[in-house]
Structures are given as structure tokens and as C-alpha cells.
Enzyme design. Structure first.
Site, short mmCIF file in Angstrom:
data_model
loop_
_atom_site.label_atom_id
_atom_site.label_comp_id
_atom_site.label_asym_id
_atom_site.label_seq_id
_atom_site.Cartn_x
_atom_site.Cartn_y
_atom_site.Cartn_z
N GLY A 1 0.43 -7.39 5.53
CA GLY A 1 1.01 -7.79 4.25
C GLY A 1 2.45 -8.23 4.46
O GLY A 1 2.72 -9.24 5.11
N VAL B 1 0.83 -1.21 0.00
CA VAL B 1 0.00 0.00 0.00
C VAL B 1 0.87 1.26 0.00
O VAL B 1 0.49 2.29 -0.58
CB VAL B 1 -1.01 -0.05 1.17
CG1 VAL B 1 -0.36 0.12 2.52
CG2 VAL B 1 -2.13 0.95 0.96
N ASP B 2 2.03 1.18 0.61
CA ASP B 2 2.98 2.30 0.65
C ASP B 2 3.38 2.69 -0.78
O ASP B 2 3.33 3.88 -1.16
CB ASP B 2 4.20 1.86 1.47
CG ASP B 2 5.11 3.00 1.89
OD1 ASP B 2 4.77 4.17 1.65
OD2 ASP B 2 6.19 2.70 2.46
#
Ligand code: AR6
Length: 186
Positions: free
Chosen positions: A132, A46-47
Site C-alpha cells: 500500500g 491496515v495499521d
């Protein structure tokens, strides 16, 4: 929990709590939360998606912050994102559960909400922090996330919309179940 339960909307305190499946970078809210690493200089998951969608100015800004310890959070503008701000938080790396991971994960949610409150932001979306690359078991993380968010919205009125933006139906179902286990009804 069947997939029919997602997306779902709950009420708690004065807030609307939503569970959805989707890409957090698409959300037009006051803030989206980034599951970052302690450098705050980007990464995968997501980063990476948030940095790509926000554009290079986000990295330029993050370089000025000097990183962020695990369990804390930092606020930046959203730049080219639809969201006005990004709250970067650093979840714990899963080490088996005996290294304070639960407390650190709950703290990520609390600190992110405290920053939102301090900046008078009304709406915020969370990804499933640490579940994750950092390996935190998703079924253990969801109840911690739900409890931290509910504690916050029941005590403080400024944040009125919290979205759990899950990246899979399975993750969304875990958050849905966790909210129901806290006594909420969709
Ligand atoms: N929208 C919503 N959720 C997403 C998205 C998206 N676009 N992309 C992934 N997820 P992770 P972590 C979900 O690995 O475990 C980075 O390299 C994903 O399916 O992004 O906290 C950082 O720089 C999972 O459920 O974050 C750190 O080094 C959740 O987001 C490290 O990974 C979190 O997965 C942080 O690891």
C-alpha cells in the site's frame, strides 16, 4: 486469473492456506498481522484499521515496545479485536528493488510466523505487507509472501491455518496465482 478462483483454500504441509478478500480486523484467529511502521505507534492503511478496531489500549501497549526495525516483528494482545493477538511487522519501503526490499519483505513473513510458532498460535492472517503506502509492487510481493509461508508450514507443524487477507480481488488473484505457481492446487 479469474475472480472465480477467490476465495480459495489450499493444503501445504499440515496447514490450510486460504486466500480471501476482506477486512483483516474482522477475523477471529489466533493472530492477525499488522503492516506497521518502525515506530509501532499507528498510521494509515491496515495499521490504522487495526488500531481503531483494537481500541486505545493497543497504542498504550505499543508505546512500551520501543519500535521495531524493518523486517522484524513484535507480538501484542488483540485487545478489542476478534483476533487474540496482533503481530506487528514492518515491511520495507519500495525504493526500486535494489535496496534489499525482497529479502526484507520475505523476512517479515518469516519473522511473523516464527513469533506465532513461539507463542504456539495455530492460525494467522496476513495483509499484503508493504504493497500500500510503502509502494512495493503487488505482483512482486505475492510470490515472495507465498514462498515464505510455504517454506514455514512445510518445515514446522504448529501453524495450521494461514490466511492471506487481501483488500482487493486483484490482490487476492495475485496470491492465488503465486500459490499455484508453487505447485499448490485449490
Ligand atoms: N484489511 C486487509 N488489508 C488491508 C486493510 C484491511 N482493513 N486496509 C488496507 N489493507 P498499507 P504498507 C491493505 O498501506 O504498504 C501505514 O501508515 C492495502 O490495500 O496498509 O505496509 C503504516 O503505519 C494493502 O494491500 O501498508 C506504515 O506507515 C496492504 O493492506 C505504512 O502504512 C498494505 O497496505 C505501511 O505501508
Amino acid at each position: 486469473m479469474s475472480a472465480d478462483h477467490v476465495p480459495a483454500v489450499f493444503q501445504a504441509g499440515g496447514a490450510r492456506i486460504e486466500v480471501m478478500v476482506g477486512d483483516i480486523t474482522a477475523l477471529a484467529l489466533d493472530a492477525i498481522v499488522n503492516a506497521a511502521n518502525s515506530t509501532l505507534l499507528g498510521g494509515g492503511g491496515v495499521d490504522g484499521a487495526i488500531h481503531r478496531a483494537a481500541g486505545p489500549e493497543l497504542l498504550v501497549h505499543c508505546r512500551t515496545l520501543g519500535g521495531c526495525p524493518t523486517g522484524e516483528a513484535r507480538l501484542t494482545p488483540g485487545f478489542q479485536l476478534k483476533a487474540r493477538h496482533v503481530i506487528h511487522t514492518v515491511g520495507p519501503v519500495w525504493q526500486g528493488g535494489g535496496a534489499g526490499e525482497d529479502g526484507l519483505l520475505a523476512r517479515c513473513y518469516r519473522e511473523s510466523l516464527a513469533l506465532a510458532e513461539a507463542a504456539r498460535l495455530g492460525s494467522i492472517a496476513f495483509p499484503a505487507i508493504s504493497t500500500g503506502v510503502y509502494g512495493f509492487p503487488a505482483e512482486r510481493a505475492a510470490p515472495l509472501a507465498a514462498a515464505a509461508v510455504l517454506d514455514h508450514v512445510r518445515a514446522r507443524p504448529l501453524v495450521t491455518r494461514v490466511v492471506f487477507c487481501c483488500f482487493s480481488q486483484g490482490s487476492a488473484n495475485l496470491h492465488h496465482a503465486a500459490l499455484r505457481a508453487q505447485g499448490l492446487k485449490p
